[in-house]
Design a protein around this motif. Structure first.
Motif, PDB file in Angstrom:
ATOM      1  N   LEU A  74       0.413  -1.284   0.022  1.00  0.00           N
ATOM      2  CA  LEU A  74      -0.389  -0.041  -0.386  1.00  0.00           C
ATOM      3  C   LEU A  74       0.607   1.309  -0.227  1.00  0.00           C
ATOM      4  CD1 LEU A  74      -3.229  -1.293   2.783  1.00  0.00           C
ATOM      5  CD2 LEU A  74      -3.092  -0.138  -0.284  1.00  0.00           C
ATOM      6  N   GLU A  75       2.243   1.079   0.248  1.00  0.00           N
ATOM      7  CA  GLU A  75       3.056   1.944  -0.002  1.00  0.00           C
ATOM      8  C   GLU A  75       2.716   3.015  -1.080  1.00  0.00           C
ATOM      9  OE1 GLU A  75       6.844   1.537   0.652  1.00  0.00           O
ATOM     10  OE2 GLU A  75       6.600   0.625   2.792  1.00  0.00           O
ATOM     11  N   GLY A  76       1.994   4.589  -0.783  1.00  0.00           N
ATOM     12  CA  GLY A  76       1.770   5.286  -1.948  1.00  0.00           C
ATOM     13  C   GLY A  76       0.831   5.379  -2.160  1.00  0.00           C
ATOM     14  N   HIS A  77       0.006   3.870  -1.574  1.00  0.00           N
ATOM     15  CA  HIS A  77      -1.672   4.279  -2.562  1.00  0.00           C
ATOM     16  C   HIS A  77      -2.755   5.374  -1.450  1.00  0.00           C
ATOM     17  CE1 HIS A  77      -5.098   2.134  -3.868  1.00  0.00           C
ATOM     18  NE2 HIS A  77      -4.062   2.056  -4.642  1.00  0.00           N
ATOM     19  N   PRO A  78      -3.591   5.447  -2.058  1.00  0.00           N
ATOM     20  CA  PRO A  78      -4.447   6.452  -1.614  1.00  0.00           C
ATOM     21  C   PRO A  78      -4.933   5.949  -0.581  1.00  0.00           C
ATOM     22  CG  PRO A  78      -4.409   6.822  -3.950  1.00  0.00           C
ATOM     23  CD  PRO A  78      -3.989   5.508  -3.483  1.00  0.00           C
ATOM     24  N   ALA A  83      -5.934   2.159   5.985  1.00  0.00           N
ATOM     25  CA  ALA A  83      -5.355   0.947   6.639  1.00  0.00           C
ATOM     26  C   ALA A  83      -4.371   1.117   7.333  1.00  0.00           C
ATOM     27  CB  ALA A  83      -4.496   0.241   4.793  1.00  0.00           C
ATOM     28  N   ARG A  84      -4.219   2.087   7.518  1.00  0.00           N
ATOM     29  CA  ARG A  84      -3.311   2.017   8.691  1.00  0.00           C
ATOM     30  C   ARG A  84      -3.802   2.822  10.273  1.00  0.00           C
ATOM     31  NH1 ARG A  84       3.065   1.495   9.292  1.00  0.00           N
ATOM     32  NH2 ARG A  84       3.314   1.235   6.850  1.00  0.00           N
ATOM     33  N   LEU A  85      -4.887   3.780   9.360  1.00  0.00           N
ATOM     34  CA  LEU A  85      -5.935   3.862  10.648  1.00  0.00           C
ATOM     35  C   LEU A  85      -6.402   2.549  11.584  1.00  0.00           C
ATOM     36  CD1 LEU A  85      -7.120   7.073   9.414  1.00  0.00           C
ATOM     37  CD2 LEU A  85      -5.585   7.075  11.284  1.00  0.00           C
ATOM     38  N   ALA A  86      -6.917   1.574  10.356  1.00  0.00           N
ATOM     39  CA  ALA A  86      -7.788   0.936  11.341  1.00  0.00           C
ATOM     40  C   ALA A  86      -6.875  -0.569  11.358  1.00  0.00           C
ATOM     41  CB  ALA A  86      -8.717  -0.122   9.791  1.00  0.00           C
ATOM     42  N   GLY A  87      -5.825  -0.694  11.009  1.00  0.00           N
ATOM     43  CA  GLY A  87      -4.746  -1.544  11.059  1.00  0.00           C
ATOM     44  C   GLY A  87      -4.046  -1.550  12.292  1.00  0.00           C
ATOM     45  N   ASP A 143       4.513   6.960  12.335  1.00  0.00           N
ATOM     46  CA  ASP A 143       4.059   6.694  10.644  1.00  0.00           C
ATOM     47  C   ASP A 143       3.304   6.712  10.034  1.00  0.00           C
ATOM     48  OD1 ASP A 143       2.792   4.516  12.613  1.00  0.00           O
ATOM     49  OD2 ASP A 143       3.794   3.090  11.363  1.00  0.00           O
ATOM     50  N   VAL A 144       2.095   6.753  11.107  1.00  0.00           N
ATOM     51  CA  VAL A 144       0.800   7.669  11.270  1.00  0.00           C
ATOM     52  C   VAL A 144       0.642   8.673  11.079  1.00  0.00           C
ATOM     53  CG1 VAL A 144      -1.500   7.151  11.701  1.00  0.00           C
ATOM     54  CG2 VAL A 144      -0.846   5.507  12.274  1.00  0.00           C
ATOM     55  N   THR A 145       1.145   9.043  12.061  1.00  0.00           N
ATOM     56  CA  THR A 145       2.371  10.865  11.606  1.00  0.00           C
ATOM     57  C   THR A 145       2.287  11.137  10.987  1.00  0.00           C
ATOM     58  OG1 THR A 145       1.705  10.824  14.591  1.00  0.00           O
ATOM     59  CG2 THR A 145       2.927  12.437  13.427  1.00  0.00           C
ATOM     60  N   LEU A 146       2.870  10.233  10.095  1.00  0.00           N
ATOM     61  CA  LEU A 146       3.890  11.031   8.891  1.00  0.00           C
ATOM     62  C   LEU A 146       2.691  10.572   7.735  1.00  0.00           C
ATOM     63  CD1 LEU A 146       6.117  12.395   7.454  1.00  0.00           C
ATOM     64  CD2 LEU A 146       7.059   9.742   6.882  1.00  0.00           C
ATOM     65  N   LEU A 147       2.254   9.603   7.565  1.00  0.00           N
ATOM     66  CA  LEU A 147       1.528   9.744   6.709  1.00  0.00           C
ATOM     67  C   LEU A 147      -0.124  10.990   6.691  1.00  0.00           C
ATOM     68  CD1 LEU A 147       0.486   5.544   6.878  1.00  0.00           C
ATOM     69  CD2 LEU A 147       1.914   7.261   5.103  1.00  0.00           C
TER      70      LEU A 147
END
Length: 256
Positions: A74-78, A83-87, A143-147
């Motif tokens: 998923l890297e770079g995918h919309p 996915a990160r917020l859920a997982g 990592d989520v903060t960066l996204l």
């Protein structure tokens, strides 16, 4: 007898789950009690009907190595942020869709969940979270903060007027929960991943947390459950895993 037979026929012919049939039962109960109150019936036939027994489906989820593979693809995918917020945070899809920028605190790396975006048929509404216990504040990993920061920068660059919502679709509109789930399911199928839904990533969060030794109580708090009993009921595989460890420890202690 007609109502009891109805439950059997509908479950067999329409292949409805017992949970859906329970909703039918609740609706009939409410309607026929109203008929009694309005003197249309002397007694509600629902008083002698046995309700369908609800069945709890076992949660589908990714194990840590599978979740890592998903994140890599998923890297770079919309859909990466969703996915990160859920997982990684255990958020519900409705909470992800309803998340607003005003609830993101970069300085303290905190995220407040207080609203949800829910679909009623074709209508999508913004409302309060599922229950009072669903209102919670979560720590945001680096990592989520960066996204989140990247997405906010993207929106500032691409949109003429800033959006109050964190997660947007390809038209830069707030996602509906069903559309977000469908987009994730298509990605999973396209990349030949194990068939887990977006909601399954929330289950994955609970599973990974349990494997790291996090108590069921703390997992439930992060997920927004009212009580540990709710967490244990949904995530039976976590409880079974705990039982296994407990029994092994007792057995080892009693060995000569």
């Amino acid at each position: 007898m007609d109502i009891q037979q109805y439950y059997i026929q509908v479950q067999q012919n329409a292949n409805l789950s017992s949970n859906t049939l329970r909703r039918h039962h609740d609706l009939l109960t409410s309607a026929l009690r109203a008929a009694v109150r309005q003197d249309k019936l002397l007694q509600s036939p629902m008083d002698k009907v046995e309700p369908p027994r609800p069945q709890q489906k076992e949660a589908s989820y990714y194990r840590p190595e599978e979740l890592k593979r998903l994140y890599s693809l998923l890297e770079g995918h919309p859909l990466e942020l969703c996915a990160r917020l859920a997982g990684s945070l255990g958020m519900r899809r409705e909470e992800i869709c309803g998340l607003k920028w005003e609830c993101v605190d970069y300085e303290r790396q905190l995220l407040r969940i207080c609203e949800a975006r829910t679909a009623y048929g074709a209508t999508v509404v913004q409302k309060e979270t599922k229950t009072r216990s669903s209102v919670r504040t979560l720590y945001i990993p680096d990592d989520v903060t960066l996204l989140l920061q990247k997405e906010q920068e993207r929106q500032a660059w691409r949109l003429e007027e800033p959006s109050e919502f964190v997660v947007l679709d390809r038209r830069n509109q707030p996602y509906s929960p069903n559309a977000l789930s469908l987009a994730f399911t298509r990605f999973v199928r396209k990349n030949d991943l194990p068939r887990v839904t977006l909601h399954g990533l929330r289950h994955s969060f609970a599973t990974v947390a349990s494997m790291q030794g996090v108590p069921l109580f703390d997992i439930g708090k992060a997920l927004g459950h009212a009580t540990p009993a709710t967490t244990g009921k949904v995530y039976t595989h976590l409880v079974d895993h705990t039982h296994e460890e407990t029994l092994i420890k007792v057995s080892d202690a009693l060995k000569k």
